[in-house]
Design a protein around this motif. Structure first.
Motif, PDB file in Angstrom:
ATOM      1  N   GLU A  98      45.401  33.015  23.992  1.00  0.00           N
ATOM      2  CA  GLU A  98      44.768  34.159  24.747  1.00  0.00           C
ATOM      3  C   GLU A  98      44.275  34.460  23.905  1.00  0.00           C
ATOM      4  OE1 GLU A  98      46.321  36.115  27.966  1.00  0.00           O
ATOM      5  OE2 GLU A  98      48.311  35.302  27.880  1.00  0.00           O
ATOM      6  N   THR A  99      44.424  35.425  22.879  1.00  0.00           N
ATOM      7  CA  THR A  99      44.053  36.164  21.289  1.00  0.00           C
ATOM      8  C   THR A  99      43.391  35.159  20.737  1.00  0.00           C
ATOM      9  OG1 THR A  99      46.254  37.272  20.961  1.00  0.00           O
ATOM     10  CG2 THR A  99      44.772  37.200  19.240  1.00  0.00           C
ATOM     11  N   ALA A 100      43.554  33.857  20.587  1.00  0.00           N
ATOM     12  CA  ALA A 100      42.509  32.330  19.894  1.00  0.00           C
ATOM     13  C   ALA A 100      40.868  32.233  20.497  1.00  0.00           C
ATOM     14  CB  ALA A 100      43.581  31.064  19.987  1.00  0.00           C
ATOM     15  N   TRP A 101      40.454  31.631  21.893  1.00  0.00           N
ATOM     16  CA  TRP A 101      40.095  32.372  22.925  1.00  0.00           C
ATOM     17  C   TRP A 101      39.449  33.774  21.940  1.00  0.00           C
ATOM     18  CZ3 TRP A 101      36.642  29.250  24.355  1.00  0.00           C
ATOM     19  CH2 TRP A 101      35.790  29.821  25.386  1.00  0.00           C
ATOM     20  N   PHE A 102      39.935  35.006  22.740  1.00  0.00           N
ATOM     21  CA  PHE A 102      39.314  36.469  22.566  1.00  0.00           C
ATOM     22  C   PHE A 102      38.753  36.357  21.092  1.00  0.00           C
ATOM     23  CE2 PHE A 102      39.845  40.438  20.850  1.00  0.00           C
ATOM     24  CZ  PHE A 102      39.037  41.619  21.323  1.00  0.00           C
ATOM     25  N   LEU A 103      39.507  36.528  20.246  1.00  0.00           N
ATOM     26  CA  LEU A 103      38.299  36.518  18.798  1.00  0.00           C
ATOM     27  C   LEU A 103      37.345  35.540  18.660  1.00  0.00           C
ATOM     28  CD1 LEU A 103      41.675  36.567  16.369  1.00  0.00           C
ATOM     29  CD2 LEU A 103      39.854  38.616  17.520  1.00  0.00           C
ATOM     30  N   PRO A 217      38.107  46.798  31.683  1.00  0.00           N
ATOM     31  CA  PRO A 217      38.349  46.728  32.721  1.00  0.00           C
ATOM     32  C   PRO A 217      39.513  45.772  33.122  1.00  0.00           C
ATOM     33  CG  PRO A 217      37.298  44.708  31.832  1.00  0.00           C
ATOM     34  CD  PRO A 217      37.055  46.095  31.088  1.00  0.00           C
ATOM     35  N   TRP A 218      39.806  45.848  34.119  1.00  0.00           N
ATOM     36  CA  TRP A 218      41.008  45.649  35.496  1.00  0.00           C
ATOM     37  C   TRP A 218      40.539  44.052  35.857  1.00  0.00           C
ATOM     38  CZ3 TRP A 218      43.545  47.841  40.291  1.00  0.00           C
ATOM     39  CH2 TRP A 218      45.000  46.518  40.753  1.00  0.00           C
ATOM     40  N   VAL A 219      41.549  42.958  35.315  1.00  0.00           N
ATOM     41  CA  VAL A 219      40.666  41.790  36.367  1.00  0.00           C
ATOM     42  C   VAL A 219      42.407  41.051  35.935  1.00  0.00           C
ATOM     43  CG1 VAL A 219      39.920  39.050  35.472  1.00  0.00           C
ATOM     44  CG2 VAL A 219      38.608  41.719  34.740  1.00  0.00           C
ATOM     45  N   GLU A 220      42.358  40.413  37.199  1.00  0.00           N
ATOM     46  CA  GLU A 220      43.644  39.833  37.777  1.00  0.00           C
ATOM     47  C   GLU A 220      43.822  38.220  38.100  1.00  0.00           C
ATOM     48  OE1 GLU A 220      47.135  40.985  37.128  1.00  0.00           O
ATOM     49  OE2 GLU A 220      46.243  42.692  37.090  1.00  0.00           O
ATOM     50  N   VAL A 221      44.518  37.537  37.925  1.00  0.00           N
ATOM     51  CA  VAL A 221      44.867  36.077  38.410  1.00  0.00           C
ATOM     52  C   VAL A 221      45.615  36.044  39.922  1.00  0.00           C
ATOM     53  CG1 VAL A 221      46.039  33.628  37.239  1.00  0.00           C
ATOM     54  CG2 VAL A 221      44.550  35.426  36.107  1.00  0.00           C
ATOM     55  N   ARG A 304      40.105  34.225  32.763  1.00  0.00           N
ATOM     56  CA  ARG A 304      40.313  36.063  32.741  1.00  0.00           C
ATOM     57  C   ARG A 304      39.802  36.808  31.160  1.00  0.00           C
ATOM     58  NH1 ARG A 304      44.085  39.015  30.893  1.00  0.00           N
ATOM     59  NH2 ARG A 304      44.653  41.314  32.330  1.00  0.00           N
ATOM     60  N   ILE A 305      39.598  36.485  29.881  1.00  0.00           N
ATOM     61  CA  ILE A 305      39.712  37.013  28.922  1.00  0.00           C
ATOM     62  C   ILE A 305      37.947  37.553  28.996  1.00  0.00           C
ATOM     63  CG2 ILE A 305      39.030  36.730  26.696  1.00  0.00           C
ATOM     64  CD1 ILE A 305      41.994  35.852  26.864  1.00  0.00           C
ATOM     65  N   SER A 306      37.193  36.664  29.771  1.00  0.00           N
ATOM     66  CA  SER A 306      35.591  35.975  29.216  1.00  0.00           C
ATOM     67  C   SER A 306      35.561  37.038  30.130  1.00  0.00           C
ATOM     68  CB  SER A 306      35.163  34.559  30.001  1.00  0.00           C
ATOM     69  OG  SER A 306      35.559  33.964  28.830  1.00  0.00           O
ATOM     70  N   LEU A 307      35.587  37.386  31.472  1.00  0.00           N
ATOM     71  CA  LEU A 307      35.501  37.636  32.864  1.00  0.00           C
ATOM     72  C   LEU A 307      35.583  39.276  31.934  1.00  0.00           C
ATOM     73  CD1 LEU A 307      33.989  38.182  34.879  1.00  0.00           C
ATOM     74  CD2 LEU A 307      36.551  38.328  36.126  1.00  0.00           C
ATOM     75  N   MET A 308      36.327  39.958  31.646  1.00  0.00           N
ATOM     76  CA  MET A 308      36.600  40.866  31.037  1.00  0.00           C
ATOM     77  C   MET A 308      35.617  41.678  30.019  1.00  0.00           C
ATOM     78  SD  MET A 308      40.352  41.905  30.822  1.00  0.00           S
ATOM     79  CE  MET A 308      41.216  40.898  29.630  1.00  0.00           C
ATOM     80  N   LEU A 309      35.604  40.270  29.027  1.00  0.00           N
ATOM     81  CA  LEU A 309      34.041  40.613  28.108  1.00  0.00           C
ATOM     82  C   LEU A 309      33.015  40.922  29.311  1.00  0.00           C
ATOM     83  CD1 LEU A 309      35.496  38.830  25.673  1.00  0.00           C
ATOM     84  CD2 LEU A 309      35.577  40.530  25.232  1.00  0.00           C
ATOM     85  N   GLU A 310      32.710  39.927  29.692  1.00  0.00           N
ATOM     86  CA  GLU A 310      31.201  39.798  30.647  1.00  0.00           C
ATOM     87  C   GLU A 310      31.134  41.231  31.210  1.00  0.00           C
ATOM     88  OE1 GLU A 310      29.473  37.886  34.612  1.00  0.00           O
ATOM     89  OE2 GLU A 310      31.151  36.356  33.067  1.00  0.00           O
ATOM     90  N   LEU A 311      31.818  41.955  31.872  1.00  0.00           N
ATOM     91  CA  LEU A 311      32.033  43.095  33.257  1.00  0.00           C
ATOM     92  C   LEU A 311      32.009  44.416  31.521  1.00  0.00           C
ATOM     93  CD1 LEU A 311      35.110  43.224  35.648  1.00  0.00           C
ATOM     94  CD2 LEU A 311      32.769  42.576  35.565  1.00  0.00           C
ATOM     95  N   MET A 312      32.273  44.198  29.992  1.00  0.00           N
ATOM     96  CA  MET A 312      32.044  44.992  29.765  1.00  0.00           C
ATOM     97  C   MET A 312      30.446  45.400  29.285  1.00  0.00           C
ATOM     98  SD  MET A 312      35.465  44.862  26.708  1.00  0.00           S
ATOM     99  CE  MET A 312      36.106  44.739  26.995  1.00  0.00           C
TER     100      MET A 312
END
Length: 314
Positions: A98-103, A217-221, A304-312
């Motif tokens: 997750e951290t790798a994809w976020f960065l 942003p709150w994103v759940e799975v 989930r990470i990509s969607l959170m960043l998209e919503l930001m």
């Protein structure tokens, strides 16, 4: 020529400590990043000047958004420092993917940023952390290794494909059917795939990353399975969830009740993305439900990470 490598420590098993012979009941994040580098001793790679900073000392199961913001900010700082050739990040395996994809999404691909880890604590009789750290330092010194990558057990993985697929064995990370980018062999990288240096669409998003969890942003799975119900989706939508990643069966199919709930959630302004629960491959074509798909190949946690960043994004 000397490569100046900044090593950012975040804790994890690689800096864990346990009693004699115990590879399971350890405490993560017990050893400092300076201790990990000092333990390399005479094995430290030639031509590499190591610097270090402790960003956190935690078990990676407890990673919070505030750490991601801090880590991205420190990475950005050193990427822009002309004296630094590359970065290494020590991290726990549980959420490393997750951290790798976020960065990879928020940092410009201008220098190597290599995450590494361990499955055995630093006190283990045959600890795997030191070799992983040596491999990461060597890769971070390679000018061709631009952007974010992961090194574990001799294999080099891309953030898009890397995942933890075993709870205990040393070679716990895999890139599935894509395979690793290559391998580290005696301090050198041998390539299997072209290095992907695709930059995120919003390369300066780090400036907008909230400092605390409440600002994200709150994103759940949610997952489709036998007997799935819509009430979980309804409940999340009613209390303010901003996005949902639906883990579908097979080629993107969803239980009819869950599908109906997701369509209703979209009607209430909730962003929805669909991924497959199959560990390999990607959804082919467009499923009959017509719900938006995540980018090809993304796992649920990465979608989930990509969607959170998209919503930001504005």
């Amino acid at each position: 020529m000397v490569s100046n490598i900044m090593v950012l420590g975040t804790g994890g098993t690689i800096s864990g400590a346990a009693g004699p012979g115990d590879n399971v009941g350890y405490r993560a994040g017990e050893r400092s990043v300076w201790s990990l580098l000092g333990a390399l001793g005479a094995h430290a790679p030639a031509g590499v000047r190591m610097m270090a900073e402790e960003v956190a000392q935690i078990d990676s199961k407890d990673v919070e958004f505030s750490l991601w913001t801090k880590l991205a900010t420190r990475c950005q700082h050193y990427l822009l420092d002309t004296r630094v050739s590359g970065l290494v990040i020590t991290h726990g395996t549980d959420t490393l993917e997750e951290t790798a994809w976020f960065l990879a999404q928020v940092l410009p691909a201008i220098k190597p940023v290599v995450l590494t880890c361990a499955m055995r604590p630093a006190t283990a009789i045959s600890a795997d952390g030191p070799q992983n750290l040596l491999d990461a330092l060597a890769l971070a010194s390679d000018a061709h290794a631009v952007g974010v990558s992961v090194v574990c057990s001799g294999s080099v993985h891309a953030p898009l494909h890397v995942r933890k697929e075993h709870p205990y064995r040393v070679g716990a990370l895999s890139s599935g059917d894509f395979g690793p980018l290559g391998w580290m062999e005696e301090g050198r990288f041998r390539s299997a795939h072209p290095w992907d240096v695709t930059k995120p669409s919003d390369a300066d998003i780090t400036v907008a990353l909230p400092a605390n969890a409440q600002g994200w942003p709150w994103v759940e799975v949610v997952q489709s399975h036998s007997g799935a119900r819509s009430e979980t989706v309804d409940a999340l939508a009613s209390v303010g969830v901003r996005g949902l990643v639906a883990v579908a069966t097979g080629n993107g199919t969803l239980h009819h009740a869950l599908e109906a709930g997701l369509h209703a959630a979209i009607g209430r302004g909730v962003a929805v993305r669909v991924v497959s629960r199959c560990p390999e491959g990607a959804i082919v074509g467009v499923p009959a439900h017509g719900l938006p798909l995540a980018s090809a190949g993304l796992s649920a946690v990465k979608a989930r990470i990509s969607l959170m960043l998209e919503l930001m994004r504005p």
